[in-house]
Design a protein around this motif. Structure first.
Motif, PDB file in Angstrom:
ATOM      1  N   ILE A 285     -20.538 -26.524-101.381  1.00 36.10           N
ATOM      2  CA  ILE A 285     -19.426 -25.691-100.917  1.00 36.10           C
ATOM      3  C   ILE A 285     -19.250 -25.926 -99.420  1.00 36.10           C
ATOM      4  CG2 ILE A 285     -18.537 -23.337-100.694  1.00 36.10           C
ATOM      5  CD1 ILE A 285     -20.456 -22.566-102.995  1.00 36.10           C
ATOM      6  N   GLY A 286     -18.020 -26.055 -98.972  1.00 34.37           N
ATOM      7  CA  GLY A 286     -17.759 -26.274 -97.549  1.00 34.37           C
ATOM      8  C   GLY A 286     -16.374 -25.817 -97.167  1.00 34.37           C
ATOM      9  N   GLY A 287     -15.987 -26.164 -95.942  1.00 31.76           N
ATOM     10  CA  GLY A 287     -14.648 -25.815 -95.470  1.00 31.76           C
ATOM     11  C   GLY A 287     -14.618 -25.612 -93.971  1.00 31.76           C
ATOM     12  N   ASP A 288     -13.418 -25.449 -93.435  1.00 28.40           N
ATOM     13  CA  ASP A 288     -13.244 -25.224 -91.991  1.00 28.40           C
ATOM     14  C   ASP A 288     -13.359 -23.732 -91.699  1.00 28.40           C
ATOM     15  OD1 ASP A 288     -10.929 -24.741 -93.427  1.00 28.40           O
ATOM     16  OD2 ASP A 288      -9.579 -25.391 -91.824  1.00 28.40           O
ATOM     17  N   ILE A 289     -14.524 -23.199 -91.996  1.00 24.63           N
ATOM     18  CA  ILE A 289     -14.753 -21.758 -91.980  1.00 24.63           C
ATOM     19  C   ILE A 289     -15.817 -21.386 -90.954  1.00 24.63           C
ATOM     20  CG2 ILE A 289     -14.018 -21.293 -94.341  1.00 24.63           C
ATOM     21  CD1 ILE A 289     -16.937 -21.667 -95.210  1.00 24.63           C
ATOM     22  N   HIS A 290     -15.791 -20.103 -90.561  1.00 28.64           N
ATOM     23  CA  HIS A 290     -16.787 -19.546 -89.667  1.00 28.64           C
ATOM     24  C   HIS A 290     -17.635 -18.556 -90.471  1.00 28.64           C
ATOM     25  CE1 HIS A 290     -14.513 -20.831 -85.974  1.00 28.64           C
ATOM     26  NE2 HIS A 290     -13.484 -20.680 -86.795  1.00 28.64           N
ATOM     27  N   LEU A 291     -18.954 -18.710 -90.452  1.00 26.62           N
ATOM     28  CA  LEU A 291     -19.817 -17.722 -91.063  1.00 26.62           C
ATOM     29  C   LEU A 291     -21.180 -17.730 -90.385  1.00 26.62           C
ATOM     30  CD1 LEU A 291     -21.301 -18.712 -94.524  1.00 26.62           C
ATOM     31  CD2 LEU A 291     -20.300 -20.379 -93.007  1.00 26.62           C
ATOM     32  N   ASP A 292     -21.873 -16.616 -90.521  1.00 28.63           N
ATOM     33  CA  ASP A 292     -23.183 -16.465 -89.892  1.00 28.63           C
ATOM     34  C   ASP A 292     -24.072 -15.649 -90.834  1.00 28.63           C
ATOM     35  OD1 ASP A 292     -24.865 -16.681 -87.404  1.00 28.63           O
ATOM     36  OD2 ASP A 292     -24.790 -14.499 -87.598  1.00 28.63           O
ATOM     37  N   PRO A 293     -25.349 -16.042 -90.997  1.00 25.63           N
ATOM     38  CA  PRO A 293     -26.021 -17.220 -90.459  1.00 25.63           C
ATOM     39  C   PRO A 293     -25.458 -18.523 -91.030  1.00 25.63           C
ATOM     40  CG  PRO A 293     -27.610 -15.559 -91.161  1.00 25.63           C
ATOM     41  CD  PRO A 293     -26.286 -15.151 -91.704  1.00 25.63           C
ATOM     42  N   GLY A 294     -25.630 -19.607 -90.265  1.00 23.74           N
ATOM     43  CA  GLY A 294     -24.989 -20.864 -90.615  1.00 23.74           C
ATOM     44  C   GLY A 294     -25.557 -21.551 -91.835  1.00 23.74           C
ATOM     45  N   ASP A 295     -26.777 -21.198 -92.268  1.00 21.03           N
ATOM     46  CA  ASP A 295     -27.386 -21.895 -93.402  1.00 21.03           C
ATOM     47  C   ASP A 295     -27.154 -21.187 -94.731  1.00 21.03           C
ATOM     48  OD1 ASP A 295     -28.949 -19.675 -92.986  1.00 21.03           O
ATOM     49  OD2 ASP A 295     -30.872 -20.737 -93.059  1.00 21.03           O
ATOM     50  N   LEU A 296     -26.296 -20.174 -94.741  1.00 21.77           N
ATOM     51  CA  LEU A 296     -26.149 -19.368 -95.948  1.00 21.77           C
ATOM     52  C   LEU A 296     -25.495 -20.125 -97.097  1.00 21.77           C
ATOM     53  CD1 LEU A 296     -25.366 -15.863 -94.494  1.00 21.77           C
ATOM     54  CD2 LEU A 296     -27.229 -16.466 -96.015  1.00 21.77           C
ATOM     55  N   LEU A 297     -24.585 -21.055 -96.799  1.00 26.58           N
ATOM     56  CA  LEU A 297     -23.974 -21.815 -97.890  1.00 26.58           C
ATOM     57  C   LEU A 297     -25.024 -22.665 -98.606  1.00 26.58           C
ATOM     58  CD1 LEU A 297     -20.465 -23.021 -96.629  1.00 26.58           C
ATOM     59  CD2 LEU A 297     -21.019 -21.146 -98.188  1.00 26.58           C
ATOM     60  N   CYS A 298     -25.944 -23.232 -97.848  1.00 28.73           N
ATOM     61  CA  CYS A 298     -27.019 -24.017 -98.474  1.00 28.73           C
ATOM     62  C   CYS A 298     -27.867 -23.133 -99.384  1.00 28.73           C
ATOM     63  CB  CYS A 298     -27.898 -24.666 -97.402  1.00 28.73           C
ATOM     64  SG  CYS A 298     -27.052 -25.940 -96.442  1.00 28.73           S
ATOM     65  N   LYS A 299     -28.159 -21.922 -98.937  1.00 28.86           N
ATOM     66  CA  LYS A 299     -28.936 -20.992 -99.759  1.00 28.86           C
ATOM     67  C   LYS A 299     -28.164 -20.596-101.018  1.00 28.86           C
ATOM     68  CE  LYS A 299     -31.596 -18.949 -95.959  1.00 28.86           C
ATOM     69  NZ  LYS A 299     -31.889 -17.703 -95.195  1.00 28.86           N
ATOM     70  N   LEU A 300     -26.860 -20.381-100.872  1.00 25.96           N
ATOM     71  CA  LEU A 300     -26.041 -20.026-102.024  1.00 25.96           C
ATOM     72  C   LEU A 300     -26.015 -21.169-103.034  1.00 25.96           C
ATOM     73  CD1 LEU A 300     -24.053 -18.213-103.543  1.00 25.96           C
ATOM     74  CD2 LEU A 300     -22.223 -19.122-102.094  1.00 25.96           C
ATOM     75  N   GLN A 301     -25.878 -22.384-102.544  1.00 26.44           N
ATOM     76  CA  GLN A 301     -25.872 -23.545-103.438  1.00 26.44           C
ATOM     77  C   GLN A 301     -27.168 -23.632-104.240  1.00 26.44           C
ATOM     78  OE1 GLN A 301     -23.033 -26.010-100.318  1.00 26.44           O
ATOM     79  NE2 GLN A 301     -25.126 -26.674-100.652  1.00 26.44           N
ATOM     80  N   ARG A 302     -28.289 -23.394-103.570  1.00 25.64           N
ATOM     81  CA  ARG A 302     -29.577 -23.433-104.272  1.00 25.64           C
ATOM     82  C   ARG A 302     -29.666 -22.336-105.322  1.00 25.64           C
ATOM     83  NH1 ARG A 302     -31.547 -24.746 -98.984  1.00 25.64           N
ATOM     84  NH2 ARG A 302     -32.152 -22.577 -98.603  1.00 25.64           N
ATOM     85  N   ALA A 303     -29.084 -21.176-105.014  1.00 27.98           N
ATOM     86  CA  ALA A 303     -29.113 -20.058-105.964  1.00 27.98           C
ATOM     87  C   ALA A 303     -28.269 -20.351-107.203  1.00 27.98           C
ATOM     88  CB  ALA A 303     -28.629 -18.781-105.285  1.00 27.98           C
ATOM     89  N   LEU A 304     -27.207 -21.148-107.044  1.00 26.69           N
ATOM     90  CA  LEU A 304     -26.300 -21.426-108.156  1.00 26.69           C
ATOM     91  C   LEU A 304     -26.764 -22.595-109.021  1.00 26.69           C
ATOM     92  CD1 LEU A 304     -22.859 -21.046-106.338  1.00 26.69           C
ATOM     93  CD2 LEU A 304     -23.822 -19.478-108.030  1.00 26.69           C
ATOM     94  N   GLN A 305     -27.499 -23.522-108.463  1.00 26.35           N
ATOM     95  CA  GLN A 305     -27.903 -24.713-109.209  1.00 26.35           C
ATOM     96  C   GLN A 305     -28.859 -24.350-110.343  1.00 26.35           C
ATOM     97  OE1 GLN A 305     -29.299 -27.656-106.412  1.00 26.35           O
ATOM     98  NE2 GLN A 305     -27.322 -27.794-105.389  1.00 26.35           N
TER      99      GLN A 305
END
Length: 516
Positions: A285-305
């Motif tokens: 998951i990605g995009g031209d987005i702002h979010l914090d903490p910055g590593d949360l998308l990586c954690k979400l991806q691991r949770a979904l796999q």
């Protein structure tokens, strides 16, 4: 402490920021403000898919370095004509309750105070720009590590517009609210404001004043050149590799893709499902987005796999709730919607003879999460872009088609006519807006159409205001965005020809009920 590291490469400046932020988070260095300039570089946000944002081949052939920032947001072009700075500090107690949106607004207004001392009156523009009468002069970003904040900014002293547009996969429409002004009319520089570029120390002093008064900070003396950390070769290599951490040129032939436009940016997802279509094997998951903490998308991806599809929605809602995610302009429901579109394409794949690449060319728009099948079942209008008609056709810039059989548009008209659909050739942007407005007034339930994905993203406002569910098919070949002729296209004067994928059209239109 104030540092001035002078002119460095893009990877070097990234490495310096990473080095000092790591040290600061460990309590091993004081708060600091660093000024710098960059050799030609294309910088993507932390979560962006690099090949969707940059013209990588152009950058490589023109010695433009590729870097991935620690902060989120969109892609920018950097060169010596811009002044950059990075402020690293421990989050003050009074800022503990401030989210990304409030931080960027506070930072922007402080910078505006500094520019005022130079005689430049700029105003904050949501979410992370400074503008003068609608023209951007500075961009700001934020990132964090533990209790340490990194606030980054770039100020346009002057601008090489041509190279900027060549390096970024950003058409001039992206830089222009109405899509008709040139990029130069959407940007403004210090040189244009003042007639010249003041001495850099004077500009830096103004910025220091703005940040110190606007953020209530105190800065010590300056250290030039050798006072800043100089990264080693291995650190530069790591920065160059990091630029391609999210790169969708990698061949995953079975991967399905989706995109969803939000006020905070465009979300994108790519996923591979198991053979039975019941589990997510891999997702990004990605995009031209702002979010914090910055590593949360990586954690979400691991949770979904590996997760059963039936559990994915609740997993995402719980994840956002439990992890204290700070997002700017989007939320958990937008990420859920992004996944819904992926699952919708997975469902379609069972019933259509289309490759993943062809399914990825489908753009599903619905504010109420209506499925592609529901959209097709309700569709009564087909919109066709004039640029898909041959340049020699007398109907190219007119609504209508004789169905002569010499281009794909005639086949689209025939298929629509068999189903009793109204067909309209959209001849320019204002025509699209008027057509959608008329359809909305007539309570059209849904429609299908063709346009390039760049148009769908950049002119999303038109689809949003219409509010009707739509299934749009990406067009290929010569489109105005790649040729950087979107101003001509919006005015109905684009000369090259795009192609419709009639195989995709044949497969999806079978879900539209036939007339009678």
């Amino acid at each position: 402490m104030v540092l001035d590291s002078g002119l460095q490469s893009g990877p070097a400046n990234n490495a310096i920021d990473r080095h000092y932020l790591d040290l600061h988070a460990q309590g091993a260095c004081p708060d600091q403000l660093r000024f710098y300039r960059s050799l030609p570089s294309a910088s993507v946000g932390r979560h962006q898919i690099i090949d969707r944002e940059l013209r990588i081949d152009y950058c490589r052939s023109n010695d433009i370095a590729l870097v991935r920032r620690l902060s989120g947001g969109g892609a920018i072009y950097l060169d010596p004509r811009q002044l950059g700075w990075s402020l690293i500090l421990k989050r003050p107690h009074t800022w503990r309750q401030l989210g990304l949106e409030q931080l960027l607004a506070l930072f922007s207004r402080a910078l505006a105070k500094g520019l005022k001392r130079l005689g430049i009156s700029a105003r904050y523009a949501y979410p992370n720009d400074l503008e003068i009468e609608g023209r951007k002069i500075a961009t700001l970003f934020a990132a964090s590590e533990a209790e340490s904040l990194l606030l980054q900014g770039t100020l346009l002293l002057d601008a090489d517009i041509r190279t900027m547009l060549e390096a970024l996969r950003v058409p001039t429409e992206k830089l222009s609210p109405d899509g008709l002004s040139a990029a130069r009319e959407r940007l403004i520089t210090v040189k244009e404001c003042l007639g010249k570029i003041p001495d850099l120390e004077k500009i830096q002093a103004a910025i220091i004043h703005g940040l110190s008064t606007g953020l209530r900070l105190q800065f010590g003396g300056r250290t030039k050149g050798s006072g800043a950390h100089i990264p080693q070769c291995d650190a530069l290599a790591e920065e160059s590799a990091a630029a391609h951490q999210i790169d969708w040129r990698e061949d995953r032939t079975s991967a399905l893709e989706s995109l969803w436009k939000t006020p905070g940016g465009t979300l994108r997802a790519r996923a591979v499902f198991d053979g039975e279509g019941k589990r997510i094997e891999w997702i990004e998951i990605g995009g031209d987005i702002h979010l914090d903490p910055g590593d949360l998308l990586c954690k979400l991806q691991r949770a979904l796999q590996g997760l059963p599809i039936a559990h994915t929605q609740q997993c995402m809602v719980d994840f956002f709730r439990d992890n204290g995610v700070d997002t700017l302009g989007f939320g958990a429901q937008d990420v859920v919607r992004l996944l819904h579109i992926l699952l919708d394409k997975l469902s379609l794949r069972r019933d259509v003879q289309l490759s993943s690449k062809q399914l990825n060319a489908l753009m599903i728009y619905s504010q109420q999460a209506v499925s592609a099948r529901q959209i097709l079942n309700q569709a009564s209008v087909m919109l066709v872009p004039y640029c898909a008609k041959p340049a020699w056709c007398k109907w190219r810039t007119r609504d209508g088609c004789t169905e002569c059989g010499l281009c794909e548009v005639g086949e689209a008209y025939r298929l629509a006519r068999e189903r009793g659909m109204q067909v309209t050739t959209v001849t320019h942007y204002e025509h699209l807006v008027a057509t959608l407005s008329d359809m909305k007034a007539r309570d059209v339930g849904a429609y299908i159409g063709m346009c390039c994905s760049s148009f769908f993203i950049k002119r999303h406002r038109a689809f949003l205001q219409a509010g009707m569910p739509a299934l749009l098919m990406d067009i290929s070949g010569s489109n105005c965005y790649e040729l950087k002729q979107e101003e001509l296209a919006y005015a109905g004067q684009f000369q090259a020809q795009a192609q419709l994928d009639t195989e995709v059209l044949h497969q999806v239109i079978k879900f539209v009920p036939r007339a009678g």
